[in-house]
Design an enzyme around this catalytic site. Structure first.
Site, PDB file in Angstrom:
ATOM      1  N   TYR A  46      19.492  12.554 -12.614  1.00  0.00           N
ATOM      2  CA  TYR A  46      19.165  12.736 -11.245  1.00  0.00           C
ATOM      3  C   TYR A  46      18.667  14.083 -10.786  1.00  0.00           C
ATOM      4  CZ  TYR A  46      21.087   8.551  -8.374  1.00  0.00           C
ATOM      5  OH  TYR A  46      20.919   7.510  -7.573  1.00  0.00           O
ATOM      6  N   GLU A  48      18.377  14.968  -7.258  1.00  0.00           N
ATOM      7  CA  GLU A  48      17.838  14.882  -5.641  1.00  0.00           C
ATOM      8  C   GLU A  48      17.078  15.739  -4.562  1.00  0.00           C
ATOM      9  OE1 GLU A  48      20.992  12.747  -3.721  1.00  0.00           O
ATOM     10  OE2 GLU A  48      20.451  10.997  -3.671  1.00  0.00           O
ATOM     11  N   ASP A 196      -5.072   5.520   2.603  1.00  0.00           N
ATOM     12  CA  ASP A 196      -4.353   4.860   1.350  1.00  0.00           C
ATOM     13  C   ASP A 196      -5.188   4.479   0.386  1.00  0.00           C
ATOM     14  OD1 ASP A 196      -3.303   3.233  -0.156  1.00  0.00           O
ATOM     15  OD2 ASP A 196      -2.367   1.899   1.325  1.00  0.00           O
ATOM     16  N   THR A 222      -1.081   4.869  -4.463  1.00  0.00           N
ATOM     17  CA  THR A 222      -0.290   4.191  -5.749  1.00  0.00           C
ATOM     18  C   THR A 222      -0.991   4.617  -6.666  1.00  0.00           C
ATOM     19  OG1 THR A 222      -1.560   2.360  -5.713  1.00  0.00           O
ATOM     20  CG2 THR A 222       0.407   2.332  -4.672  1.00  0.00           C
ATOM     21  N   LYS A 225      -3.460   1.706 -10.055  1.00  0.00           N
ATOM     22  CA  LYS A 225      -4.428   0.760 -10.222  1.00  0.00           C
ATOM     23  C   LYS A 225      -5.782   1.445 -10.831  1.00  0.00           C
ATOM     24  CE  LYS A 225      -2.389  -1.440  -6.209  1.00  0.00           C
ATOM     25  NZ  LYS A 225      -1.602  -0.778  -4.804  1.00  0.00           N
ATOM     26  N   ARG A 231       3.580   2.761 -12.238  1.00  0.00           N
ATOM     27  CA  ARG A 231       3.486   2.757 -11.277  1.00  0.00           C
ATOM     28  C   ARG A 231       5.061   3.304  -9.955  1.00  0.00           C
ATOM     29  NH1 ARG A 231       2.239  -2.767 -11.223  1.00  0.00           N
ATOM     30  NH2 ARG A 231       3.208  -3.099  -9.100  1.00  0.00           N
TER      31      ARG A 231
HETATM   32  N1  DSN Z   1      -0.207  -5.753  -4.088  1.00  0.00           N
HETATM   33  C1  DSN Z   1      -1.784  -4.562  -3.734  1.00  0.00           C
HETATM   34  C2  DSN Z   1      -2.940  -5.364  -4.518  1.00  0.00           C
HETATM   35  O1  DSN Z   1      -2.838  -6.445  -5.315  1.00  0.00           O
HETATM   36  O2  DSN Z   1      -3.524  -5.139  -3.955  1.00  0.00           O
HETATM   37  C3  DSN Z   1      -1.175  -3.812  -2.772  1.00  0.00           C
HETATM   38  O3  DSN Z   1      -0.112  -3.414  -2.862  1.00  0.00           O
END
Ligand code: DSN
Length: 390
Positions: A46, A48, A196, A222, A225, A231
């Site tokens: 932990y 924080e 984004d 994120t 991808k 994730r």
């Molecule tokens: N759910 C994602 C996507 O597939 O584009 C975006 O958050």
């Protein structure tokens, strides 16, 4: 594992992943190093707060992990640490975007973002998301004739609505975004520009997609991808007299989250390290070549590709074609039965519903990780064609 039930399910999922052709545009296959970091003892800690101020003891190691991750995040996107800061604690993309609004946009003010049916994201101010309930959404879409962004129309909208923040970077927009023009859109309203880059972050790191950093105030992403990490999410903010990094840090913790997931942050650090290697540049280039080859082949076979093609890792296929083809749900179900995984997707100005839209979204990031080249991409397109025409 002692837990045989979960062990069996993990094995089943591993086998499923091996067996299918994965064309989900937001998925990828991470390295064993990323998985090792995720499954490490860092999970037990932990911590924080931030490395300068934590609320628990015993942080001498995890402080180094978080600092290394931040250092790599700035390096991977060629950012000067005097000009940009980064927060690596967001648990995933939605909380990252929420943290930015919480930090910079007073509740009830306007967020200008692309509508979901045109390729935006839930957290870009959709009414069903917290972001569209706590703030007023100002929605934009693509132009009907080109199915691409009409920057002049966006400028007019921004001038009329005066949003506090303009959001760009999408989930189903296959083309490059002109960030200089988006900056001009935000400037009309004296708004922040937030990019984004979740979908195309790996392409930016691999230098095959324009970098948003010259024009944006804040960049969220994120990490799972095209960037091919665990994730999680990261938030970059410009350092100037507006104190953006401090506001964003406060919004992430204690504003929205408690303890950061240090195992996840270590995994992000591993992925960022990998993204700086020359092999990753080759990978990113191949992702775009593969997606273009697949879209080209599908188009030659008679399928309509939204906007006429792609500059990125994904393309949108209009499978319905005004009734001449098949709906997106049927298309995705049929493909799945044949071992090809895609997602059904709305296309701009879709007359059908999101549960049975007019199209499918196809991405090549995951299959490129598994070694696909243009020839395999064209083979996949022919396979898709024969399944959808049955
Ligand atoms: N759910 C994602 C996507 O597939 O584009 C975006 O958050």
């Amino acid at each position: 594992m002692q837990d045989k039930q979960i062990e069996k399910l993990i094995k089943e999922e591993k086998e499923r992943q091996k067996k299918v052709i994965n064309l989900i545009a937001s998925e990828n296959y991470v390295s064993q190093d990323v998985l090792d970091a995720l499954g490490s003892e860092l999970n037990n800690k932990y911590a924080e707060g931030y490395s300068a101020l934590r609320y628990y003891g015993g942080n001498e190691v995890v402080d180094k992990v978080e600092n290394l991750c931040k250092e790599r995040a700035l390096k991977a996107f060629h950012l000067d640490p005097k000009k940009w800061a980064v927060n690596v604690q967001p648990l995933s993309g939605s909380p990252a975007n929420l943290a930015v609004y919480l930090a910079l946009v007073p509740l009830g003010e306007k967020i200008m973002g692309m509508s979901l049916p045109h390729g935006g994201h839930l957290t870009h101010g959709q009414k069903v998301s917290m972001t569209g309930k706590c703030w007023q959404p100002v929605s934009y879409g693509v132009a009907e004739d080109t199915e691409t962004l009409d920057y002049r129309a966006l400028k007019e909208l921004a001038k009329k609505e005066m949003p506090k923040i303009v959001v760009c970077g999408y989930t189903a927009y296959p083309r490059v975004v002109d960030f200089k023009k988006m900056r001009a859109v935000a400037d009309v309203a004296k708004a922040y520009l937030m990019v984004d880059m979740s979908h195309f972050a790996g392409l930016v790191a691999g230098e095959v997609y324009p970098s948003p950093f010259e024009y944006a105030d804040v960049v969220t992403s994120t990490t799972h991808k095209t960037l091919r990490g665990p994730r999680a999410a990261i938030i970059f903010s410009k350092i100037d007299d507006r104190d953006l990094p401090k506001k964003i840090d406060k919004a992430v913790f204690p504003g929205l989250q408690g303890g950061p997931h240090l195992n996840q942050i270590a995994g992000v650090a591993v992925a960022l390290g990998e993204a700086m290697k020359p092999a990753f540049k080759k990978y990113a280039k191949q992702v775009v070549l593969n997606t273009q080859a697949l879209a080209d082949e599908l188009s030659k076979l008679g399928w309509r590709i939204v906007s006429g093609g792609t500059d990125s890792h994904l393309c949108l296929v209009d499978t319905w074609m005004n009734g001449a083809g098949i709906g997106g749900k049927e298309a995705s179900d049929r493909l799945e039965k044949n071992g090809i995984i895609v997602n059904k997707n709305t296309i701009p100005f879709d007359a059908r519903t999101p549960v049975d839209p007019s199209g499918i979204r196809i991405g090549m990031a995951a299959e490129t990780t598994r070694g696909a080249k243009e020839k395999q991409a064209r083979d996949i397109a022919r396979n898709i064609d024969s399944i959808l025409r049955k």
